[in-house]
Design an enzyme around this catalytic site. Sequence first.
Site, PDB file in Angstrom:
ATOM      1  N   ILE A  65     -24.412 -28.883 -20.567  1.00  0.00           N
ATOM      2  CA  ILE A  65     -24.976 -27.864 -19.685  1.00  0.00           C
ATOM      3  C   ILE A  65     -23.865 -27.468 -18.725  1.00  0.00           C
ATOM      4  O   ILE A  65     -22.913 -28.222 -18.518  1.00  0.00           O
ATOM      5  CB  ILE A  65     -26.245 -28.341 -18.938  1.00  0.00           C
ATOM      6  CG1 ILE A  65     -25.953 -29.560 -18.061  1.00  0.00           C
ATOM      7  CG2 ILE A  65     -27.367 -28.640 -19.917  1.00  0.00           C
ATOM      8  CD1 ILE A  65     -27.160 -30.024 -17.245  1.00  0.00           C
ATOM      9  N   ASP A  66     -23.956 -26.272 -18.171  1.00  0.00           N
ATOM     10  CA  ASP A  66     -22.875 -25.757 -17.348  1.00  0.00           C
ATOM     11  C   ASP A  66     -22.654 -26.622 -16.103  1.00  0.00           C
ATOM     12  O   ASP A  66     -23.563 -27.311 -15.623  1.00  0.00           O
ATOM     13  CB  ASP A  66     -23.164 -24.321 -16.919  1.00  0.00           C
ATOM     14  CG  ASP A  66     -23.182 -23.359 -18.095  1.00  0.00           C
ATOM     15  OD1 ASP A  66     -22.442 -23.601 -19.061  1.00  0.00           O
ATOM     16  OD2 ASP A  66     -23.940 -22.368 -18.035  1.00  0.00           O
ATOM     17  N   LYS A  67     -21.450 -26.542 -15.573  1.00  0.00           N
ATOM     18  CA  LYS A  67     -21.056 -27.332 -14.403  1.00  0.00           C
ATOM     19  C   LYS A  67     -22.050 -27.193 -13.262  1.00  0.00           C
ATOM     20  O   LYS A  67     -22.421 -28.176 -12.623  1.00  0.00           O
ATOM     21  CB  LYS A  67     -19.655 -26.904 -13.957  1.00  0.00           C
ATOM     22  CG  LYS A  67     -19.129 -27.620 -12.729  1.00  0.00           C
ATOM     23  CD  LYS A  67     -17.727 -27.155 -12.392  1.00  0.00           C
ATOM     24  CE  LYS A  67     -17.196 -27.859 -11.151  1.00  0.00           C
ATOM     25  NZ  LYS A  67     -15.811 -27.441 -10.824  1.00  0.00           N
ATOM     26  N   ARG A 180     -28.569 -17.724 -19.321  1.00  0.00           N
ATOM     27  CA  ARG A 180     -27.903 -16.830 -18.368  1.00  0.00           C
ATOM     28  C   ARG A 180     -27.646 -15.462 -19.006  1.00  0.00           C
ATOM     29  O   ARG A 180     -27.899 -14.422 -18.390  1.00  0.00           O
ATOM     30  CB  ARG A 180     -26.590 -17.464 -17.905  1.00  0.00           C
ATOM     31  CG  ARG A 180     -26.787 -18.770 -17.153  1.00  0.00           C
ATOM     32  CD  ARG A 180     -25.475 -19.513 -16.965  1.00  0.00           C
ATOM     33  NE  ARG A 180     -24.559 -18.785 -16.077  1.00  0.00           N
ATOM     34  CZ  ARG A 180     -23.307 -19.164 -15.872  1.00  0.00           C
ATOM     35  NH1 ARG A 180     -22.808 -20.236 -16.482  1.00  0.00           N
ATOM     36  NH2 ARG A 180     -22.545 -18.466 -15.053  1.00  0.00           N
TER      37      ARG A 180
END
Length: 260
Positions: A65-67, A180
């Site tokens: 998952i993104d930062k 997103r």
Amino acid sequence: LPEAIPLTIAFEDEHLIVVDKAAGMAVHPAPGSMRGTLVNALLAHCGESLSGIGGVARPGIVHRIDKDTTGLVVVAKHDAAHHGLARLFAKHNLERVYYAVTRGAPKERAARIENVLVRSNEDRRKYVVARNAETSAGKNAITDYWTVESFGQQAGASAGRAAATLLECRLHTGRTHQIRAHMAHLGCPLIGDPLYGKQRAFKAEGAHAAEVATVVEAFPRQALHAAVLGFVHPITGASLRFESAMPGDMAALLAALRGL
């Protein structure tokens, strides 16, 4: 290198570990985030037991998952668990639920988004919906979403639409930036998203609109949380399901939006 970074652990056995990741922590080292990652923390916590399939930089990592996205991540401790988890992800045999707070609202309160995502020619960091799916080299991406809560009304040209929305999103594929990119494609990017968020002022009607707009514009990351992760244990066969509570910053954002 191992780094003694505190972790919130939802589950752990000798085969795998499920971590509730905080915002600001990259999953694995990459340019710009070589230290302080989940991998660095897990090397300190698990020692040499992480799966070697991911290589030196990504031991045990099956998915990301993104930062600046919070929530649940599963990591393999050995190669057999890694292979088993990878098969589950490849066949999409997992339950993955995310909560997203969007600027504005999608036209439909609930729907399935199914299209092909490709890298943007204008910004190689971004993914966009392919104009011609049949000739595209991109990957199919499927997201189901439901409107959980709507907040206020937009002012100006979009009057009559909600100013912000809390969505529950279920992934049927796991493409990079999938939620997103999908929400931006629908015209309701995630609040705080520095890459996909439209750089326009948050405009809402109501006596507290200006106060709420200040909170929205100050939100420091994409408002996205990996809340549920469910799967069959690749070694034991047990059915596992984990839930992560809404993080404090998103809870505060929702509290402010309820003032509209």
